[in-house]
Design a protein around this motif. Structure first.
Motif, mmCIF file in Angstrom:
data_model
loop_
_atom_site.group_PDB
_atom_site.id
_atom_site.type_symbol
_atom_site.label_atom_id
_atom_site.label_comp_id
_atom_site.label_asym_id
_atom_site.label_seq_id
_atom_site.Cartn_x
_atom_site.Cartn_y
_atom_site.Cartn_z
ATOM 1 N N THR A 129 0.672 -1.367 -0.118
ATOM 2 C CA THR A 129 0.072 0.088 0.015
ATOM 3 C C THR A 129 0.821 1.089 0.009
ATOM 4 O O THR A 129 0.629 2.194 -0.706
ATOM 5 C CB THR A 129 -0.854 0.065 1.221
ATOM 6 N N ARG A 130 1.785 1.275 0.789
ATOM 7 C CA ARG A 130 3.019 2.401 0.874
ATOM 8 C C ARG A 130 3.482 2.471 -0.785
ATOM 9 O O ARG A 130 3.386 3.632 -1.078
ATOM 10 C CB ARG A 130 3.900 2.106 1.777
ATOM 11 N N ASP A 131 3.983 1.429 -1.339
ATOM 12 C CA ASP A 131 4.738 1.798 -2.589
ATOM 13 C C ASP A 131 3.777 2.185 -3.469
ATOM 14 O O ASP A 131 4.089 3.044 -4.317
ATOM 15 C CB ASP A 131 5.083 0.656 -2.964
ATOM 16 N N ARG A 132 2.310 1.558 -3.386
ATOM 17 C CA ARG A 132 1.466 1.831 -4.549
ATOM 18 C C ARG A 132 1.070 3.700 -4.212
ATOM 19 O O ARG A 132 0.920 4.458 -5.126
ATOM 20 C CB ARG A 132 0.124 1.292 -4.367
ATOM 21 N N THR A 133 1.099 4.128 -3.018
ATOM 22 C CA THR A 133 0.912 5.380 -2.480
ATOM 23 C C THR A 133 1.764 6.328 -3.047
ATOM 24 O O THR A 133 1.560 7.408 -3.467
ATOM 25 C CB THR A 133 0.586 5.574 -1.072
ATOM 26 N N LYS A 134 3.079 5.821 -3.005
ATOM 27 C CA LYS A 134 4.136 6.777 -3.629
ATOM 28 C C LYS A 134 4.136 7.006 -5.008
ATOM 29 O O LYS A 134 4.214 8.026 -5.309
ATOM 30 C CB LYS A 134 5.474 5.900 -3.301
ATOM 31 N N VAL B 123 1.522 9.554 -5.394
ATOM 32 C CA VAL B 123 1.675 11.012 -5.072
ATOM 33 C C VAL B 123 2.429 11.438 -6.275
ATOM 34 O O VAL B 123 2.391 12.732 -6.642
ATOM 35 C CB VAL B 123 2.629 10.976 -3.818
ATOM 36 N N LYS B 124 3.382 10.638 -6.966
ATOM 37 C CA LYS B 124 4.190 11.169 -8.186
ATOM 38 C C LYS B 124 3.318 11.596 -9.314
ATOM 39 O O LYS B 124 3.667 12.703 -10.114
ATOM 40 C CB LYS B 124 5.198 10.030 -8.579
ATOM 41 N N LEU B 125 2.147 10.871 -9.333
ATOM 42 C CA LEU B 125 1.158 11.185 -10.553
ATOM 43 C C LEU B 125 0.300 12.212 -9.888
ATOM 44 O O LEU B 125 -0.845 12.403 -10.647
ATOM 45 C CB LEU B 125 0.516 10.009 -10.966
ATOM 46 N N GLN C 247 -1.832 11.077 2.586
ATOM 47 C CA GLN C 247 -2.082 9.563 2.393
ATOM 48 C C GLN C 247 -0.831 8.801 2.819
ATOM 49 O O GLN C 247 -0.910 7.665 2.983
ATOM 50 C CB GLN C 247 -3.003 9.404 1.116
ATOM 51 N N LEU C 248 0.263 9.312 1.915
ATOM 52 C CA LEU C 248 1.621 8.593 2.063
ATOM 53 C C LEU C 248 1.904 8.476 3.402
ATOM 54 O O LEU C 248 2.561 7.311 3.792
ATOM 55 C CB LEU C 248 2.680 9.607 1.160
ATOM 56 N N ASP C 249 1.983 9.639 4.347
ATOM 57 C CA ASP C 249 2.224 9.397 5.665
ATOM 58 C C ASP C 249 1.395 8.475 6.464
ATOM 59 O O ASP C 249 2.137 7.667 7.381
ATOM 60 C CB ASP C 249 2.114 10.882 6.659
ATOM 61 N N ALA C 250 0.044 8.357 6.125
ATOM 62 C CA ALA C 250 -0.535 7.322 6.696
ATOM 63 C C ALA C 250 -0.123 6.007 6.496
ATOM 64 O O ALA C 250 -0.230 4.921 7.170
ATOM 65 C CB ALA C 250 -2.008 7.312 6.254
ATOM 66 N N ALA C 251 0.375 5.779 4.915
ATOM 67 C CA ALA C 251 0.702 4.473 4.580
ATOM 68 C C ALA C 251 2.009 4.120 5.152
ATOM 69 O O ALA C 251 2.217 2.960 5.571
ATOM 70 C CB ALA C 251 0.720 4.459 2.973
#
Length: 366
Positions: A115-120, A123-125, A132-136
């Motif tokens: 989930t964290r990797d997907r959120t990263k 964020v780039k896109l 949301q990245l901090d929560a992940a």
């Protein structure tokens, strides 16, 4: 005529027998004398013993446990086994519930990382926010900590319980295959260098017991020889469980094992008096007594029995040292009866070492 003559002759014979000089009626009682065995009175002593009973225990028993849930995979010892420091005692494995929880923690960590990797990437896109990245990231951290918690507790692996000192197994509280909660006792160990024996003594006799007094320890183990020891200390209160006062004995650790039961004979002194055969002491409504022979007649002497040991008793009383003491046959005579005496050596009456020693001490005192 013949029958009348026979009757006359029979009556004449009876009359002659009855009136012969020196004869008495058959109903007259002939008073005799009883045969008794006698010996010279001797003074001596026997130990004044206070008895106590107790079990050898560790001075500081140690109960082992694990602070986690688990399952007993194997037990390498039995109760009573001796061990050396570092010896394996028990294999404590993971409980099925702990294994499942650990696997769930690993799965949660993998999902959080994805989930964290997907959120990263999002964020780039510009499809996700920094919050949301901090929560992940926090979810990954929490999952990692949860997994590490199980690993640090050791709940996912087997552990070997090792002996912390040289000693003996006193008790085992579990069986192979048991599922055990955290903190539950597994086994109790006793250090062989720190054993103690506490015996219970009746409160009425505790005042006679002092530190340093000699003790004879008699084990309940068959064919084991008695041991010599000394009183170490005397308790100052009554044990509420036994209603006795504890007395602690110094032990020779090479000759005892934890759990062994002993009778302690504590010698608090000596009881001195007249040493007599135990069988020679009679009892009536007025108390204890013995017989002596005075001018071929029985003389009853009241005595106080201090203590008996084996076949002898030590008594106090107004015993005449010059008159013979009746040792056997006293049951058939009364005070003042005529008696015939048969001398018996003291050694035949008192034949064990303790009794002979008591008489020898009395003889030397005379």
């Amino acid at each position: 005529m013949t029958m009348m003559l026979i009757r006359f002759l029979v009556c004449l014979s009876v009359a002659l027998v009855c009136f012969l000089p020196g004869t008495e009626p058959a109903a007259a009682e002939v008073k005799g004398s009883a045969l008794v065995q006698v010996t010279d009175p001797k003074q001596g002593a026997i130990p004044d013993l206070v008895l106590g009973h107790g079990v050898v225990e560790s001075d500081n028993p140690l109960t082992r446990s694990f602070q986690r849930n688990g399952q007993v995979s194997d037990i390498m010892v039995e109760v009573g086994d001796q061990f050396k420091k570092g010896d394996p005692l028990l294999n404590f494995g993971a409980s099925p519930a702990a294994v499942i929880a650990y696997e769930q923690a690993k799965t949660a960590l993998r999902l959080a990382e994805r989930t964290r990797d997907r959120t990263k990437q999002m964020v780039k896109l510009k499809l996700a926010t920094a919050d949301q990245l901090d929560a992940a990231e926090k979810a990954v951290s929490d999952a990692q900590l949860n997994k590490e918690m199980y690993e640090k507790l050791g709940s996912t692996t087997s552990e070997i319980l090792e002996a912390p000192f040289d000693g003996v197994v006193v008790a085992i509280s579990v069986s192979k295959g048991d599922r055990v909660p955290a903190g539950a006792p597994l086994m109790t160990l006793a250090e062989t260098e720190k054993l103690r024996l506490g015996v219970g003594v009746e409160p009425s006799e505790i005042e006679k017991v002092k530190p340093g007094q000699p003790v004879t320890l008699v084990s309940l183990v068959d064919d084991k020889k008695s041991m010599s020891a000394k009183v170490k200390s005397v308790g100052a209160a009554i044990d509420p469980k036994t209603r006795q006062v504890p007395v602690f004995i110094n032990l020779s650790k090479e000759h005892v094992i934890p759990g062994e039961t002993f009778t302690a004979e504590i010698q608090t002194g000596n009881l001195e008096g007249w040493v007599v055969s135990r069988d020679s002491v009679g009892i009536d409504s007025k108390g204890s007594f013995v017989f002596q022979v005075d001018d071929e007649h029985a003389k009853k002497v009241t005595v106080n029995v201090l203590r008996s040991a084996g076949d002898i008793s030590v008594v106090q009383g107004d015993i005449d040292p010059k008159s013979k003491l009746v040792v056997t046959g006293g049951y058939q005579i009364a005070d003042g009866d005529a008696v015939r005496s048969e001398e018996v050596p003291v050694a035949e009456i008192m034949n064990n070492e303790q009794e002979s020693a008591a008489v020898r001490r009395g003889s030397r005192a005379e």
